[in-house]
Design a protein around this motif. Structure first.
Motif, PDB file in Angstrom:
ATOM      1  N   ARG A   1     -66.207 -14.098 -12.055  1.00  0.00           N
ATOM      2  CA  ARG A   1     -64.956 -14.568 -12.646  1.00  0.00           C
ATOM      3  C   ARG A   1     -63.981 -13.430 -12.929  1.00  0.00           C
ATOM      4  NH1 ARG A   1     -67.607 -18.819 -16.997  1.00  0.00           N
ATOM      5  NH2 ARG A   1     -67.665 -20.651 -15.629  1.00  0.00           N
TER       6      ARG A   1
ATOM      7  N   GLN B   1     -70.813 -28.474 -12.822  1.00  0.00           N
ATOM      8  CA  GLN B   1     -69.384 -28.217 -12.598  1.00  0.00           C
ATOM      9  C   GLN B   1     -69.156 -26.784 -12.129  1.00  0.00           C
ATOM     10  OE1 GLN B   1     -67.502 -29.244 -16.303  1.00  0.00           O
ATOM     11  NE2 GLN B   1     -68.052 -31.410 -16.153  1.00  0.00           N
ATOM     12  N   GLU B   2     -69.868 -25.845 -12.749  1.00  0.00           N
ATOM     13  CA  GLU B   2     -69.717 -24.439 -12.367  1.00  0.00           C
ATOM     14  C   GLU B   2     -70.219 -24.199 -10.948  1.00  0.00           C
ATOM     15  OE1 GLU B   2     -71.908 -22.710 -15.548  1.00  0.00           O
ATOM     16  OE2 GLU B   2     -70.139 -22.363 -16.792  1.00  0.00           O
TER      17      GLU B   2
ATOM     18  N   ALA C   1     -70.312 -26.440  -8.538  1.00  0.00           N
ATOM     19  CA  ALA C   1     -69.340 -27.049  -7.631  1.00  0.00           C
ATOM     20  C   ALA C   1     -68.128 -26.139  -7.445  1.00  0.00           C
ATOM     21  CB  ALA C   1     -68.895 -28.406  -8.173  1.00  0.00           C
ATOM     22  N   HIS C   2     -67.677 -25.537  -8.529  1.00  0.00           N
ATOM     23  CA  HIS C   2     -66.533 -24.622  -8.441  1.00  0.00           C
ATOM     24  C   HIS C   2     -66.882 -23.407  -7.581  1.00  0.00           C
ATOM     25  CE1 HIS C   2     -62.821 -22.675  -9.659  1.00  0.00           C
ATOM     26  NE2 HIS C   2     -63.512 -21.577  -9.924  1.00  0.00           N
TER      27      HIS C   2
ATOM     28  N   LEU D   1     -66.858 -24.447  -3.895  1.00  0.00           N
ATOM     29  CA  LEU D   1     -65.491 -24.589  -3.399  1.00  0.00           C
ATOM     30  C   LEU D   1     -64.859 -23.217  -3.179  1.00  0.00           C
ATOM     31  CD1 LEU D   1     -63.263 -26.557  -2.629  1.00  0.00           C
ATOM     32  CD2 LEU D   1     -62.523 -26.558  -5.027  1.00  0.00           C
ATOM     33  N   SER D   2     -65.097 -22.302  -4.117  1.00  0.00           N
ATOM     34  CA  SER D   2     -64.577 -20.940  -3.963  1.00  0.00           C
ATOM     35  C   SER D   2     -65.163 -20.273  -2.729  1.00  0.00           C
ATOM     36  CB  SER D   2     -64.903 -20.111  -5.212  1.00  0.00           C
ATOM     37  OG  SER D   2     -64.297 -20.658  -6.357  1.00  0.00           O
TER      38      SER D   2
ATOM     39  N   ASN E   1     -64.965 -35.462  -4.454  1.00  0.00           N
ATOM     40  CA  ASN E   1     -64.191 -34.217  -4.533  1.00  0.00           C
ATOM     41  C   ASN E   1     -63.247 -34.117  -3.330  1.00  0.00           C
ATOM     42  OD1 ASN E   1     -63.316 -31.481  -4.535  1.00  0.00           O
ATOM     43  ND2 ASN E   1     -65.119 -30.900  -5.737  1.00  0.00           N
TER      44      ASN E   1
ATOM     45  N   GLU F   1     -60.681 -32.094  -2.846  1.00  0.00           N
ATOM     46  CA  GLU F   1     -60.364 -30.739  -2.423  1.00  0.00           C
ATOM     47  C   GLU F   1     -61.434 -30.207  -1.474  1.00  0.00           C
ATOM     48  OE1 GLU F   1     -58.679 -26.605  -4.440  1.00  0.00           O
ATOM     49  OE2 GLU F   1     -59.635 -28.137  -5.706  1.00  0.00           O
TER      50      GLU F   1
END
Length: 381
Positions: A252, A291-292, A294-295, A298-299, A327, A329
């Protein structure tokens, strides 16, 4: 045997020292009138036995005993107090003996003989956890929370626990290894329906089981207690969830992390956090972790896209879509990557499946940007 005397009344310590001198065979290596000085003295002198008063200001003897039990696995505790009402609580702290004031020589002789008998069993006194070095021979405990709870030693031997609550407590401490939860918070989370005092007894029992079983496994002191907080010695235990959190924070802090760095974090996720465990306190953590993850996926898909690696971007986006079919995106990244690879019919099938899922299950339509992407009016996911 080496002994330390802990009592806030100096004359009480002096009287106990006099009696022990008359009995013989006991070397008093230190005295203290409060918990802070007592722990400092113990870390320096490493006694075999501690004679401990209960009613002391600031931190009482029972609370101090919790800290001692966590940090000094093989030190024997003997409570010396004017009150018999603490007897049950004292033995919950695995005290070897409990002596009432005023002291009687014959009673103290029996206690000394009992301590000597325990010491003759041959267990060496362990150094405190804080003194452990990188070359410490004690194996680490390895705790896995992803894909289901499991604990093993350095050689892969599974750590066996006698009760489900003992297992849940270790899982809870591992999940909160970076926050040191207060004892009362643990009681509320693990025994929400029980009266506070009864829950404390259950907690002490579970901690006692854990420490005994860890000692048999040979890992050294791991479950510690300080300032009303239970926690694991993270220098002696490896936790996949804790490593995941630390690597996630490092990612991050970067503007554009490389795909291999993101893959390194995702590699720690060997399944859903806590697997199929039904711990009430874990539900929110598991959802946040999903959620983390999945993020991160995606990243990762976007990072591959930005590097022109459409095949890897498509595979990563597909992986995320299988976990989160709503999702959009992720679906856009998948569709764009397929189009870039010239697999247009497959891109249409992905869009149609998304469209069907949104309509049937959420009564929604794909967004305009998703529709334009399929029509070839957009070149970015």
């Amino acid at each position: 045997m080496k002994a330390i005397l802990i009592d806030d009344e100096e004359h009480a310590r002096n009287l106990l020292a006099l009696f022990l001198h008359k009995i013989g065979g006991v070397t008093i290596v230190g005295q203290a009138g409060n918990a802070r000085d007592a722990l400092a003295c113990m870390r320096e002198r490493l006694p075999d036995v501690v004679f401990l008063d209960i009613e002391m200001p600031e931190v009482n003897g029972l609370e101090l005993a919790e800290t001692i039990n966590g940090e000094f696995a093989d030190v024997h505790l003997v409570f010396v107090t004017a009150y018999d009402r603490y007897a049950i609580a004292a033995f919950e702290q695995e005290a070897l003996d409990y002596i009432l004031k005023p002291l009687e020589m014959k009673r103290l002789e029996r206690t000394v003989a009992r301590v000597r008998k325990e010491l003759e069993k041959g267990a060496p006194i362990a150094a405190p956890a804080s003194a452990a070095s990188d070359g410490d021979a004690a194996p680490k405990l390895h705790i896995r929370l992803f894909g289901g709870f499991e604990a093993t030693d350095g050689s892969g031997r599974r750590f066996k626990m006698r009760t489900s609550k003992e297992k849940e407590l270790l899982a809870y401490l591992a999940a909160h290894a970076d926050s040191r939860p207060h004892r009362d918070v643990i009681l509320e989370q693990l025994w929400p329906e029980e009266h506070h005092q009864k829950a404390k007894v259950y907690l002490h029992t579970c901690v006692s089981y854990l420490r005994k079983n860890l000692k048999a496994l040979g890992t050294g002191p791991i479950v510690l207690f300080e300032d009303q907080r239970y926690f694991l010695d993270v220098d002696r235990v490896a936790i996949d969830w804790l490593l995941f959190r630390r690597k996630l924070e490092a990612i991050r802090r970067q503007k554009t992390p490389a795909p291999d760095e993101i893959e390194d974090v995702l590699a720690l996720c060997g399944g859903p956090l806590f697997g199929d465990s039904d711990y009430m306190w874990a539900e929110g953590m598991a959802e946040e972790c999903d959620q983390e993850t999945a993020h991160l996926l995606l990243s990762l898909a976007k990072a591959y896209w930005d590097r022109g690696e459409a095949e890897q971007a498509a595979q990563t986006a597909e992986r995320l879509c299988s976990q989160d079919p709503y999702n959009e995106e992720a679906h856009r990244c998948w569709i764009a990557s397929l189009q870039k690879l010239g697999r247009h019919q497959e891109a249409v099938r992905v869009y149609r499946k998304l469209e069907q899922t949104l309509r049937q299950e959420l009564q929604l339509e794909p967004s305009g940007i998703t529709k334009r992407l399929l029509q070839g009016n957009s070149r970015t996911p």
